[in-house]
Design an enzyme around this catalytic site. Structure first.
Site, PDB file in Angstrom:
ATOM      1  N   LYS A 167       0.844  -1.194   0.000  1.00 59.99           N
ATOM      2  CA  LYS A 167       0.000   0.000   0.000  1.00 59.99           C
ATOM      3  C   LYS A 167       0.880   1.246   0.000  1.00 59.99           C
ATOM      4  O   LYS A 167       1.732   1.415   0.881  1.00 59.99           O
ATOM      5  CB  LYS A 167      -0.904  -0.011   1.232  1.00 59.99           C
ATOM      6  CG  LYS A 167      -1.960  -1.097   1.182  1.00 59.99           C
ATOM      7  CD  LYS A 167      -3.029  -0.787   0.142  1.00 59.99           C
ATOM      8  CE  LYS A 167      -4.105  -1.870   0.152  1.00 59.99           C
ATOM      9  NZ  LYS A 167      -5.238  -1.534  -0.720  1.00 59.99           N
ATOM     10  N   ASP A 195      -0.303  -0.206  -4.643  1.00 61.86           N
ATOM     11  CA  ASP A 195      -1.698   0.247  -4.650  1.00 61.86           C
ATOM     12  C   ASP A 195      -1.803   1.560  -3.889  1.00 61.86           C
ATOM     13  O   ASP A 195      -1.544   1.607  -2.685  1.00 61.86           O
ATOM     14  CB  ASP A 195      -2.573  -0.823  -3.981  1.00 61.86           C
ATOM     15  CG  ASP A 195      -4.049  -0.453  -3.967  1.00 61.86           C
ATOM     16  OD1 ASP A 195      -4.412   0.611  -4.506  1.00 61.86           O
ATOM     17  OD2 ASP A 195      -4.855  -1.251  -3.427  1.00 61.86           O
ATOM     18  N   GLU A 221      -1.744   0.400  -8.843  1.00 63.09           N
ATOM     19  CA  GLU A 221      -3.208   0.320  -8.757  1.00 63.09           C
ATOM     20  C   GLU A 221      -3.806   1.620  -8.235  1.00 63.09           C
ATOM     21  O   GLU A 221      -3.250   2.231  -7.317  1.00 63.09           O
ATOM     22  CB  GLU A 221      -3.542  -0.847  -7.813  1.00 63.09           C
ATOM     23  CG  GLU A 221      -5.017  -1.035  -7.503  1.00 63.09           C
ATOM     24  CD  GLU A 221      -5.244  -2.297  -6.664  1.00 63.09           C
ATOM     25  OE1 GLU A 221      -4.492  -3.283  -6.824  1.00 63.09           O
ATOM     26  OE2 GLU A 221      -6.162  -2.297  -5.835  1.00 63.09           O
ATOM     27  N   GLU A 247     -11.780  -1.649  -8.654  1.00 65.48           N
ATOM     28  CA  GLU A 247     -12.544  -1.999  -7.453  1.00 65.48           C
ATOM     29  C   GLU A 247     -13.643  -0.984  -7.160  1.00 65.48           C
ATOM     30  O   GLU A 247     -14.590  -1.302  -6.456  1.00 65.48           O
ATOM     31  CB  GLU A 247     -11.611  -2.141  -6.246  1.00 65.48           C
ATOM     32  CG  GLU A 247     -10.998  -0.844  -5.774  1.00 65.48           C
ATOM     33  CD  GLU A 247      -9.990  -1.043  -4.657  1.00 65.48           C
ATOM     34  OE1 GLU A 247      -8.860  -1.454  -4.953  1.00 65.48           O
ATOM     35  OE2 GLU A 247     -10.334  -0.796  -3.496  1.00 65.48           O
ATOM     36  N   ASP A 270     -14.674  -6.195  -8.833  1.00 63.87           N
ATOM     37  CA  ASP A 270     -14.979  -6.909  -7.593  1.00 63.87           C
ATOM     38  C   ASP A 270     -16.380  -7.495  -7.760  1.00 63.87           C
ATOM     39  O   ASP A 270     -17.336  -6.752  -7.992  1.00 63.87           O
ATOM     40  CB  ASP A 270     -14.935  -5.916  -6.422  1.00 63.87           C
ATOM     41  CG  ASP A 270     -15.113  -6.614  -5.077  1.00 63.87           C
ATOM     42  OD1 ASP A 270     -15.994  -7.500  -4.977  1.00 63.87           O
ATOM     43  OD2 ASP A 270     -14.380  -6.281  -4.137  1.00 63.87           O
ATOM     44  N   HIS A 297     -10.383  -8.164  -7.845  1.00 60.91           N
ATOM     45  CA  HIS A 297     -10.271  -7.516  -6.548  1.00 60.91           C
ATOM     46  C   HIS A 297     -11.115  -8.321  -5.572  1.00 60.91           C
ATOM     47  O   HIS A 297     -12.280  -8.590  -5.827  1.00 60.91           O
ATOM     48  CB  HIS A 297     -10.824  -6.088  -6.639  1.00 60.91           C
ATOM     49  CG  HIS A 297     -10.842  -5.358  -5.334  1.00 60.91           C
ATOM     50  ND1 HIS A 297     -11.965  -5.265  -4.536  1.00 60.91           N
ATOM     51  CD2 HIS A 297      -9.854  -4.697  -4.674  1.00 60.91           C
ATOM     52  CE1 HIS A 297     -11.662  -4.555  -3.456  1.00 60.91           C
ATOM     53  NE2 HIS A 297     -10.390  -4.208  -3.516  1.00 60.91           N
ATOM     54  N   GLU A 322      -6.295 -11.288  -6.289  1.00 67.52           N
ATOM     55  CA  GLU A 322      -5.966 -10.746  -4.970  1.00 67.52           C
ATOM     56  C   GLU A 322      -6.473 -11.653  -3.849  1.00 67.52           C
ATOM     57  O   GLU A 322      -7.550 -12.234  -3.954  1.00 67.52           O
ATOM     58  CB  GLU A 322      -6.630  -9.363  -4.815  1.00 67.52           C
ATOM     59  CG  GLU A 322      -6.377  -8.731  -3.462  1.00 67.52           C
ATOM     60  CD  GLU A 322      -6.889  -7.301  -3.378  1.00 67.52           C
ATOM     61  OE1 GLU A 322      -7.922  -7.001  -3.999  1.00 67.52           O
ATOM     62  OE2 GLU A 322      -6.236  -6.499  -2.679  1.00 67.52           O
TER      63      GLU A 322
HETATM   64 MG    MG Z   1      -6.954  -1.580  -4.124  1.00 66.15          MG
END
Ligand code: MG
Length: 383
Positions: A167, A195, A221, A247, A270, A297, A322
């Site tokens: 992240k 991301d 991302e 997502e 997602d 996602h 993921e």
């Molecule tokens: Mg994400």
């Protein structure tokens, strides 16, 4: 067979203090979800999952979708999706957003019913297994001291994962330090994703893409605000690192806009948000026609994870998927047989439909009927 009832089940679980984490989407102290059960007159019940504000989704399902679906055949899924979306959700609730999320949960439950009625696992209904097992990457590397993040990444590698996501989206110098530290710890064979959860401006993202590309990042991302298609296209044109997103996009129409403007490389729908299994199949088809891949996602709960595994096993252009590896009781405790990764791979359950069974004790333990907690952004604005 006819649909006789639709029930919503709101769940919420606290994350123990040692498992809490911060991303650009905010700090998490609990996880919540809304499950949907579609009941039929033949004793078959389908289960689905919606990822969003449970209190609002519950009303949308009860007041908008349920009246449309009661008495209909649950196996006419395409017809039910199109009627629900084009003639109701899009007109009454908007063509994107929580109405589509509510429809996602119902759609997943309908596919579960179809599979159970035919006695076949969902991946077979979707065309059969395109691969024996699904390669997954770990999402669990949140901002901390670079050495600490590198240590955690190594622990995932030692568990057999070959890929993990970091992240970023905060202070760029710090983000780069973390990505470099993880790369140095794991060597060049390990796949690293980044991301930003929409945390950068375009100017910063251009520098981030260059720095992460130098560390061999597989993709960047959600670098920018989700509606900034032009910015994403500019970043992609820079050509440093593949751009992944999806997502926060709902339906094929949102994805189509990004593809048409050359703003995305890897689509990340997602299943519990983008429109359910039916719509994710459409999105993957759209990606395939443009030579793009999808990487699902997954967040939320074990029901959404099971649905994603069936999709990832069956769809030819589905790449690595993921796997949320944070402490999440709604993923790890919700099913009688939990879904777990083995050496960086997972398989969809073999039973009919989604092939899962909810643990009644977990449903009791996590039952929730209160107000949703304020999001970090709501908290900041109301302070
Ligand atoms: Mg994400």
């Amino acid at each position: 067979m006819k649909i006789t009832g639709i029930k919503s089940i709101r769940l919420r679980a606290s994350i123990p203090p040692q498992g809490r984490f911060v991303s650009r989407s905010g700090q998490r102290s609990h996880r919540s979800t809304l499950l949907v059960q579609v009941v039929t007159d033949e004793g078959i019940t389908g289960i689905g999952s919606c990822s969003g504000n449970g209190a609002i989704l519950e009303v949308m399902i009860e007041r908008v979708l349920k009246p449309l679906l009661i008495g209909k055949s649950p196996c006419e899924i395409k017809e039910l999706w199109e009627t629900s979306y084009f003639h109701s959700v899009a007109k009454e609730l908007g063509s994107r957003g929580l109405g589509v999320v509510a429809l996602s949960g119902v759609d997943v439950a309908l596919w579960d019913i179809l599979g159970k009625a035919k006695g076949e696992p969902l991946f077979k209904l979707l065309g059969g297994a395109a691969r024996d097992k699904v390669s997954v990457y770990a999402t669990a590397l949140y901002p901390e001291a670079p050495a600490e993040v590198a240590k955690k990444a190594l622990a995932f590698a030692e568990k057999g994962f070959r890929a993990a996501k970091i992240k970023v989206g905060f202070d760029l110098a710090r983000d780069i330090e973390i990505v470099r530290a993880v790369r140095a710890e794991l060597g060049s064979d390990f796949t690293l994703m980044t991301d930003a959860n929409q945390g950068y401006t375009l100017g910063v993202a251009l520098k981030a893409a260059e720095a992460f590309a130098a560390c061999g990042a597989a993709f960047l991302e959600e670098p920018l605000f989700v509606e900034d298609i032009k910015g994403h296209a500019a970043l992609r044109a820079q050509g440093k690192v593949p751009i992944a997103l999806g997502e926060n996009l709902h339906t094929r129409f949102a994805f189509e806009n990004f593809i048409a403007r050359g703003a995305v490389d890897i689509l990340q729908p997602d299943v519990a948000r983008a429109g359910g299994i039916s719509e994710v199949v459409e999105i993957a088809g759209l990606a395939a026609r443009h030579g793009l891949s999808v990487s699902f996602h997954t967040w939320g709960d074990a029901v959404a994870l099971a649905a994603s595994l069936h999709l990832a096993a069956a769809l030819k252009n589905s790449g690595i998927m993921e796997l949320d590896c944070t402490e999440n009781p709604l993923r790890s405790e919700l099913l009688t047989e939990p879904l777990e990764a083995q050496d960086g791979f997972m398989s969809p359950p073999e039973g009919a439909g989604l092939g899962i069974e909810l643990d009644p004790k977990a449903l009791e333990r996590f039952a929730f009927s209160g107000a949703e907690e304020l999001s970090p952004w709501q908290k900041a604005l109301s302070a």
